[in-house]
Enzyme design. Structure first.
Site, mmCIF file in Angstrom:
data_model
loop_
_atom_site.group_PDB
_atom_site.id
_atom_site.type_symbol
_atom_site.label_atom_id
_atom_site.label_comp_id
_atom_site.label_asym_id
_atom_site.label_seq_id
_atom_site.Cartn_x
_atom_site.Cartn_y
_atom_site.Cartn_z
ATOM 1 N N TYR A 190 -20.505 4.942 -4.996
ATOM 2 C CA TYR A 190 -21.373 5.257 -6.141
ATOM 3 C C TYR A 190 -21.747 3.979 -6.895
ATOM 4 O O TYR A 190 -22.912 3.700 -7.180
ATOM 5 C CB TYR A 190 -20.682 6.263 -7.076
ATOM 6 C CG TYR A 190 -21.343 6.353 -8.434
ATOM 7 C CD1 TYR A 190 -22.631 6.869 -8.566
ATOM 8 C CD2 TYR A 190 -20.693 5.896 -9.581
ATOM 9 C CE1 TYR A 190 -23.257 6.917 -9.815
ATOM 10 C CE2 TYR A 190 -21.307 5.955 -10.824
ATOM 11 C CZ TYR A 190 -22.589 6.462 -10.939
ATOM 12 O OH TYR A 190 -23.206 6.499 -12.162
ATOM 13 N N GLY A 224 -20.202 7.153 2.063
ATOM 14 C CA GLY A 224 -19.116 7.400 1.098
ATOM 15 C C GLY A 224 -19.682 7.286 -0.304
ATOM 16 O O GLY A 224 -20.357 6.298 -0.627
ATOM 17 N N TYR A 225 -19.453 8.293 -1.142
ATOM 18 C CA TYR A 225 -20.025 8.257 -2.487
ATOM 19 C C TYR A 225 -18.941 8.506 -3.519
ATOM 20 O O TYR A 225 -19.046 9.351 -4.389
ATOM 21 C CB TYR A 225 -21.162 9.291 -2.597
ATOM 22 C CG TYR A 225 -22.230 8.891 -3.585
ATOM 23 C CD1 TYR A 225 -23.037 7.791 -3.336
ATOM 24 C CD2 TYR A 225 -22.431 9.612 -4.758
ATOM 25 C CE1 TYR A 225 -24.018 7.410 -4.241
ATOM 26 C CE2 TYR A 225 -23.412 9.237 -5.665
ATOM 27 C CZ TYR A 225 -24.207 8.134 -5.395
ATOM 28 O OH TYR A 225 -25.187 7.754 -6.282
ATOM 29 N N GLY A 226 -17.837 7.762 -3.367
ATOM 30 C CA GLY A 226 -16.771 7.834 -4.360
ATOM 31 C C GLY A 226 -16.873 6.618 -5.255
ATOM 32 O O GLY A 226 -17.970 6.123 -5.550
ATOM 33 N N LYS A 228 0.863 -1.190 0.000
ATOM 34 C CA LYS A 228 0.000 0.000 0.000
ATOM 35 C C LYS A 228 0.888 1.224 0.000
ATOM 36 O O LYS A 228 2.043 1.167 0.435
ATOM 37 C CB LYS A 228 -0.885 0.012 1.245
ATOM 38 C CG LYS A 228 -2.146 0.835 1.095
ATOM 39 C CD LYS A 228 -3.239 0.052 0.354
ATOM 40 C CE LYS A 228 -4.463 0.879 0.101
ATOM 41 N NZ LYS A 228 -5.562 0.081 -0.461
HETATM 42 P P1 NAD Z 1 -12.962 7.739 -3.318
HETATM 43 O O1 NAD Z 1 -11.913 8.743 -3.104
HETATM 44 O O2 NAD Z 1 -13.433 7.477 -4.697
HETATM 45 O O3 NAD Z 1 -14.259 8.129 -2.443
HETATM 46 C C1 NAD Z 1 -14.218 8.338 -1.074
HETATM 47 C C2 NAD Z 1 -15.580 8.854 -0.645
HETATM 48 O O4 NAD Z 1 -15.648 8.885 0.774
HETATM 49 C C3 NAD Z 1 -15.871 10.282 -1.124
HETATM 50 O O5 NAD Z 1 -17.219 10.367 -1.545
HETATM 51 C C4 NAD Z 1 -15.690 11.121 0.138
HETATM 52 O O6 NAD Z 1 -16.469 12.282 0.146
HETATM 53 C C5 NAD Z 1 -16.172 10.145 1.183
HETATM 54 N N1 NAD Z 1 -15.685 10.463 2.518
HETATM 55 C C6 NAD Z 1 -14.461 10.898 2.895
HETATM 56 N N2 NAD Z 1 -14.436 11.097 4.227
HETATM 57 C C7 NAD Z 1 -15.674 10.766 4.676
HETATM 58 C C8 NAD Z 1 -16.267 10.750 5.961
HETATM 59 N N3 NAD Z 1 -15.581 11.109 7.035
HETATM 60 N N4 NAD Z 1 -17.566 10.345 6.060
HETATM 61 C C9 NAD Z 1 -18.269 9.972 4.959
HETATM 62 N N5 NAD Z 1 -17.745 9.967 3.722
HETATM 63 C C10 NAD Z 1 -16.466 10.354 3.591
HETATM 64 O O7 NAD Z 1 -12.452 6.413 -2.618
HETATM 65 P P2 NAD Z 1 -12.851 4.903 -2.924
HETATM 66 O O8 NAD Z 1 -11.892 4.358 -3.885
HETATM 67 O O9 NAD Z 1 -14.310 4.807 -3.192
HETATM 68 O O10 NAD Z 1 -12.518 4.230 -1.512
HETATM 69 C C11 NAD Z 1 -13.467 4.168 -0.460
HETATM 70 C C12 NAD Z 1 -13.112 3.013 0.471
HETATM 71 O O11 NAD Z 1 -13.102 1.808 -0.293
HETATM 72 C C13 NAD Z 1 -11.728 3.122 1.105
HETATM 73 O O12 NAD Z 1 -11.758 2.546 2.406
HETATM 74 C C14 NAD Z 1 -10.873 2.290 0.180
HETATM 75 O O13 NAD Z 1 -9.688 1.835 0.828
HETATM 76 C C15 NAD Z 1 -11.846 1.189 -0.122
HETATM 77 N N6 NAD Z 1 -11.481 0.430 -1.321
HETATM 78 C C16 NAD Z 1 -11.450 1.017 -2.552
HETATM 79 C C17 NAD Z 1 -11.077 0.253 -3.654
HETATM 80 C C18 NAD Z 1 -11.086 0.793 -5.048
HETATM 81 O O14 NAD Z 1 -10.873 0.020 -5.985
HETATM 82 N N7 NAD Z 1 -11.329 2.076 -5.265
HETATM 83 C C19 NAD Z 1 -10.749 -1.110 -3.492
HETATM 84 C C20 NAD Z 1 -10.811 -1.677 -2.231
HETATM 85 C C21 NAD Z 1 -11.173 -0.900 -1.156
#
Ligand code: NAD
Length: 416
Positions: A224, A218-220, A106
């Site tokens: 989403y 969380g809406y990333g 990581k």
């Molecule tokens: P991202 O950056 O696309 O989205 C993150 C979202 O979380 C955003 O909407 C942000 O506004 C929101 N957020 C941030 N702080 C917050 C809070 N305190 N309360 C509520 N919402 C909050 O990130 P992502 O890739 O969607 O990752 C989200 C989670 O999923 C993380 O824990 C990441 O480690 C995990 N994850 C992601 C992937 C991937 O492929 N993207 C894979 C495995 C795990």
């Protein structure tokens, strides 16, 4: 005594419990408790106003007994080395639990992308690769996107690494745009894998997901697509979603394209018309069937776990539940699909991306979906069967499966 919220200490405690049940020897246990390698870097970056800002970055290669290290990169103002270590440990157990030939790693940079221009983000991304590049590569360590990093950042990083090598090296990083060697199906893979797990969990619980209510924190990328695919594949009715600014609730369901348009336009989903605004804490305690944490660590704790009303918790985020909260949820009969099983879809399709890059031959979307479904379903079943056989909760069962596989590889290599 207050609850321990240091993610790496939590990861070590979780491992300790698994090590005891697996009867790992003291040498193996000590080896698996720490990262094999970590690099700390300083990145001097020229900002748009002409000043130079020095950013701190990390890359942790936790364990590569089963194959090259693999794991995402975060750009976050609260990033710490212990968060990166924990996430690297979880990547190690994750690649093992879905049985792909990779290890765990990581990385991260302490920065706030929300306050940076695109040009500044590009310079930070390239500076990171210039510093960390010597320990990366398809046979060493392959990063990917995570919180606040995206395909464009992966493209800049791949380009910088390729320039350092003197030839194109798409396999150094995954989550790239399709035009630069990305895989079909990578964008929604994390959420899709989680939805396949949810489908399997519902079968076990005899629960009908059609019309079942859901809340997503969380809406990333993960959150989403959880809404899009939860509706499309399972018929979920998503009534509440949130981001860092707060949560929005509409009892009869939220239209995902409407929420997305609002977020794209204003930077937050908060403010959508006809939706009540509540807090992120209230979201976790809503009376819904399915709760999907998809933001950051330590949101379900000893303090609020008793108030979680959902029947199933789908952990798309890494580390959303503390060990104390795990016990409470288990006691209350909440079915938790643990993070490093539930969100493994991203790394599985990243692995497929690496395979396609190595062959320079690309698969159709259906093939990716089909292969992902097989991997996720097999991993889900292995964890579920272990939980039943050993009478432990799902997270510990996932540890038993993942850690046993890593320890097996370490033994075969003769390291311990
Ligand atoms: P991202 O950056 O696309 O989205 C993150 C979202 O979380 C955003 O909407 C942000 O506004 C929101 N957020 C941030 N702080 C917050 C809070 N305190 N309360 C509520 N919402 C909050 O990130 P992502 O890739 O969607 O990752 C989200 C989670 O999923 C993380 O824990 C990441 O480690 C995990 N994850 C992601 C992937 C991937 O492929 N993207 C894979 C495995 C795990």
């Amino acid at each position: 005594m207050s609850e321990e919220l240091n993610p790496f200490e939590i990861a070590q405690r979780q491992l300790d419990e698994a090590a005891e049940l697996l009867k790992l020897g003291p040498g193996m246990h000590a080896f698996l408790r720490e990262p094999m390698r970590e690099l700390h870097v300083s990145l001097p970056v020229r900002m748009d106003d002409g000043s130079v800002k020095v950013f701190k970055g990390f890359r942790v290669q936790y364990n590569d007994a089963r194959g090259p290290a693999k794991g995402g990169l975060r750009f976050h103002p609260d990033e710490t080395i212990d968060t990166v270590r924990a996430l690297a440990a979880w990547m190690t157990w994750k690649t093992a639990v879905v049985d792909i030939p990779l290890g765990g790693g990581k990385g991260g940079v302490i920065c706030n992308p929300k306050e940076m221009s695109q040009a500044e983000l590009e310079r930070v991304s390239r500076a990171y690769i210039r510093q960390v590049g010597p320990i990366l590569g398809p046979k060493r360590d392959v990063p990917a996107p995570d919180v606040y990093t995206n395909p464009q950042i992966m493209a800049w990083m791949m380009d910088e690494f390729s320039a350092m090598q003197g030839h194109g090296e798409p396999g150094v990083i995954t989550g790239k745009p399709l035009a630069l060697g990305g895989s079909a199906g990578r964008m929604d893979a994390t959420a899709r894998g989680g939805m396949y797990c949810l489908r399997e969990a519902a079968k076990i619980l005899g629960m009908d997901l059609k019309g079942a209510t859901a809340a997503i924190q969380g809406y990333g990328n993960a959150g989403y697509y959880a809404q899009v695919l939860g509706e499309e594949l399972l018929g979920l009715n998503v009534v509440c979603v949130s981001d860092s600014k707060g949560a929005i609730l509409r009892e009869d369901g939220l239209e995902c394209e409407q929420v997305k348009a609002q977020k794209d336009e204003t930077g937050t989903c908060v403010g959508l018309s006809d939706a009540e605004i509540i807090s992120n804490e209230e979201l976790l305690e809503l009376d819904v069937d399915v709760l999907i944490p998809a933001a950051l660590e330590n949101v379900i704790t000893a303090e609020n776990a008793d108030r979680v009303k959902a029947k199933i918790v789908v952990e798309l985020a890494n580390g959303p539940t503390t060990p104390e909260a795990d016990e409470i949820l288990h006691k209350n009969g909440v079915y938790v699909i643990p993070d490093f099983l539930c969100n493994a879809g991203g790394v599985v399709v990243s692995y497929f991306e690496g395979v396609q890059n190595a062959y320079n031959y690309y698969w159709e979307l259906e093939e990716v979906h089909d292969k992902l479904d097989k991997k996720m379903t097999a991993a889900f079943k292995a964890v579920h069967q272990t939980a039943e056989a050993k009478k432990v909760h799902n997270r510990l069962a996932a540890y038993l499966v993942g850690v046993a596989r890593v320890a097996g590889a370490v033994t075969l290599r003769g390291w311990v």
